[in-house]
Design an enzyme around this catalytic site. Structure first.
Site, short mmCIF file in Angstrom:
data_model
loop_
_atom_site.label_atom_id
_atom_site.label_comp_id
_atom_site.label_asym_id
_atom_site.label_seq_id
_atom_site.Cartn_x
_atom_site.Cartn_y
_atom_site.Cartn_z
N ARG A 1 -12.77 -10.68 2.83
CA ARG A 1 -13.77 -9.63 3.23
C ARG A 1 -14.14 -8.81 2.24
O ARG A 1 -15.10 -8.16 2.53
CB ARG A 1 -13.12 -8.86 4.45
CG ARG A 1 -12.49 -9.74 5.70
CD ARG A 1 -11.77 -9.03 6.76
NE ARG A 1 -12.61 -8.15 7.37
CZ ARG A 1 -11.99 -7.29 8.18
NH1 ARG A 1 -10.79 -7.25 8.62
NH2 ARG A 1 -12.88 -6.18 8.73
N ARG B 1 -4.45 23.30 11.59
CA ARG B 1 -5.31 22.07 12.00
C ARG B 1 -4.99 21.90 13.59
O ARG B 1 -3.85 21.33 14.08
CB ARG B 1 -4.94 21.16 11.35
CG ARG B 1 -5.41 21.23 9.76
CD ARG B 1 -5.29 19.96 8.94
NE ARG B 1 -6.13 19.99 7.86
CZ ARG B 1 -5.69 20.53 6.28
NH1 ARG B 1 -4.64 21.01 6.47
NH2 ARG B 1 -6.68 20.55 5.58
N PRO C 1 -3.63 -4.43 3.82
CA PRO C 1 -2.50 -4.10 3.07
C PRO C 1 -2.22 -2.72 3.27
O PRO C 1 -3.24 -1.86 2.87
CB PRO C 1 -2.72 -4.75 1.75
CG PRO C 1 -3.91 -5.43 1.85
CD PRO C 1 -4.88 -4.91 3.25
N GLU C 2 -1.04 -2.31 3.57
CA GLU C 2 -0.82 -0.64 3.36
C GLU C 2 0.09 -0.48 2.38
O GLU C 2 0.39 -1.28 1.44
CB GLU C 2 -0.06 -0.18 5.00
CG GLU C 2 -1.19 -0.47 5.90
CD GLU C 2 -1.08 0.38 7.05
OE1 GLU C 2 -0.38 1.33 6.92
OE2 GLU C 2 -1.41 -0.18 8.23
N HIS D 1 -12.64 -17.74 -1.70
CA HIS D 1 -12.40 -16.31 -1.65
C HIS D 1 -11.56 -15.70 -3.01
O HIS D 1 -11.10 -14.78 -2.96
CB HIS D 1 -11.67 -15.66 -0.28
CG HIS D 1 -12.57 -15.92 0.67
ND1 HIS D 1 -13.83 -16.09 1.10
CD2 HIS D 1 -11.88 -16.69 1.66
CE1 HIS D 1 -14.19 -16.37 2.21
NE2 HIS D 1 -12.94 -16.90 2.79
#
Ligand code: ZN
Length: 271
Positions: A110, A152, A2-3, A91
Site C-alpha cells: 500500500r 480532556r 503493523p503496530e 511490492h
C-alpha cells in the site's frame, strides 16, 4: 497495520543480522512511498556499518557513522532478511544489501511506508522530536495518564491512540487494553478516576507486552522478519469479535465506529 509490537518484533528480528554489518548498497527499486525516497541516501549510506538497530514509536532506526536510516512500515510494510540473490516479488521496493550477503528487503503493497535519512540525532528529526512517551517505558505511568486526562473531554480510546500523548497504542491494542481495564471506550478521558488511570496504564503495558512475547498480531499483511506471522490474534478478547461471546461474561461483544476506526467492547464488563 503493523503496530508497536510488530515493529519491535521486526527490530528484534533484524538486529542480529545487521549489527556490525556494512551496507554494501541501498537499492531503491521504486521510491514512490509515503514520501519519495531521496536517491542521495544511497550514496551517503554506502560502505557504512550499522552500529545500532533502534526504535522510537513505530520508526525503526538503523544508525551508522554517516547518519541514521529512519524506516516506517506504514499500513502494510514488512522487512525481511534474505539472501541478496533472492528474486524480488511484487511490492518489494527497497533492498539494504549488507556485506554478509544478506539483504534487508522492504515490501509494502500500500506504499504508506517510508525511508528517510538524517545525519543528526534521529530523536531530533522533525517526525520524532514531538513524540510522546513510550508506553512500555517508565515515563508512562498512572501519574502521567492522570495528568493528561484531567482537562480532556475526548473519548478515552481516542486519547490513548493520540501519538502526541502516548506513542504506539494502535486500534487493536486500545480496544484490548480498555477491555482489560474494564473501562468503556467512549468515556470522557477526564471522567477516569485515579484508580482507573492506574488500571488502564497496567492494561496497556500488559496488552503490548503480551503481544510482544508472541511476536505481534496476526494480520493479513503482517509477517515477522523471519517470514512467520505473529500469533497474538488467538488471544484477543474483543477485537474483531463483534457478536461473539465475551471471553469473561459470555455476553455478545459489541462494535461501533469511533474516529473512523472500529471499536470493540463488552457493555457488561466495561463501565
Ligand atoms: Zn463481558
Amino acid at each position: 497495520m503493523p503496530e508497536l509490537p510488530e515493529v519491535e518484533t521486526t527490530r528484534r528480528g533484524i538486529e542480529p543480522h545487521v549489527i556490525g554489518r556494512r551496507i554494501r548498497r541501498l537499492l531503491v527499486h521504486d521510491g514512490r512511498l509515503r514520501w519519495p525516497v531521496d536517491a542521495a541516501i544511497a550514496t551517503t549510506i554506502a560502505g557504512h556499518a550499522i552500529k545500532r538497530a533502534g526504535r522510537r514509536a513505530k520508526y525503526l532506526l538503523l544508525e551508522t557513522d554517516a547518519g541514521t536510516l529512519i524506516l516506517h512500515l506504514g499500513m502494510s510494510g514488512s522487512l525481511r532478511v534474505l539472501p541478496a540473490s533472492t528474486p524480488r516479488i511484487a511490492h518489494d521496493h527497497l533492498d539494504i544489501e549488507l556485506d554478509s550477503g544478506q539483504t534487508l528487503r522492504f515490501n509494502d503493497p500500500r506504499r504508506f511506508g517510508s525511508l528517510l535519512f538524517t545525519a543528526g540525532d534521529p530523536r531530533l528529526h522533525p517526525l520524532l522530536r514531538q513524540l510522546a512517551p513510550e508506553p512500555l517505558e517508565d515515563g508512562f505511568d498512572a501519574d502521567y495518564l492522570w495528568k493528561i486526562t484531567r482537562r480532556r473531554a475526548v473519548a478515552i480510546k481516542q486519547l490513548i491512540m493520540n501519538s502526541r500523548l502516548v506513542v504506539g497504542v494502535g486500534n487493536i491494542y486500545a480496544s484490548e487494553a480498555l477491555f482489560r481495564a474494564r473501562i468503556r471506550p467512549r468515556r470522557q478521558a477526564r471522567s477516569l478516576t485515579r484508580v482507573e488511570c492506574a488500571r488502564l496504564v497496567r492494561a496497556i503495558k500488559a496488552t503490548l507486552s503480551m503481544a510482544l512475547k508472541v511476536g505481534g498480531t496476526t494480520l493479513r499483511d503482517y509477517v515477522g522478519a523471519d517470514g512467520n506471522p505473529g500469533y497474538f490474534r488467538q488471544k484477543l478478547y474483543v477485537y474483531e469479535r463483534a457478536g461473539k461471546p465475551c471471553r469473561v461474561c459470555r455476553k455478545p461483544v459489541r462494535q461501533f465506529t469511533q474516529g473512523q476506526r472500529s471499536t470493540y467492547w463488552c457493555a457488561n464488563c466495561q463501565k
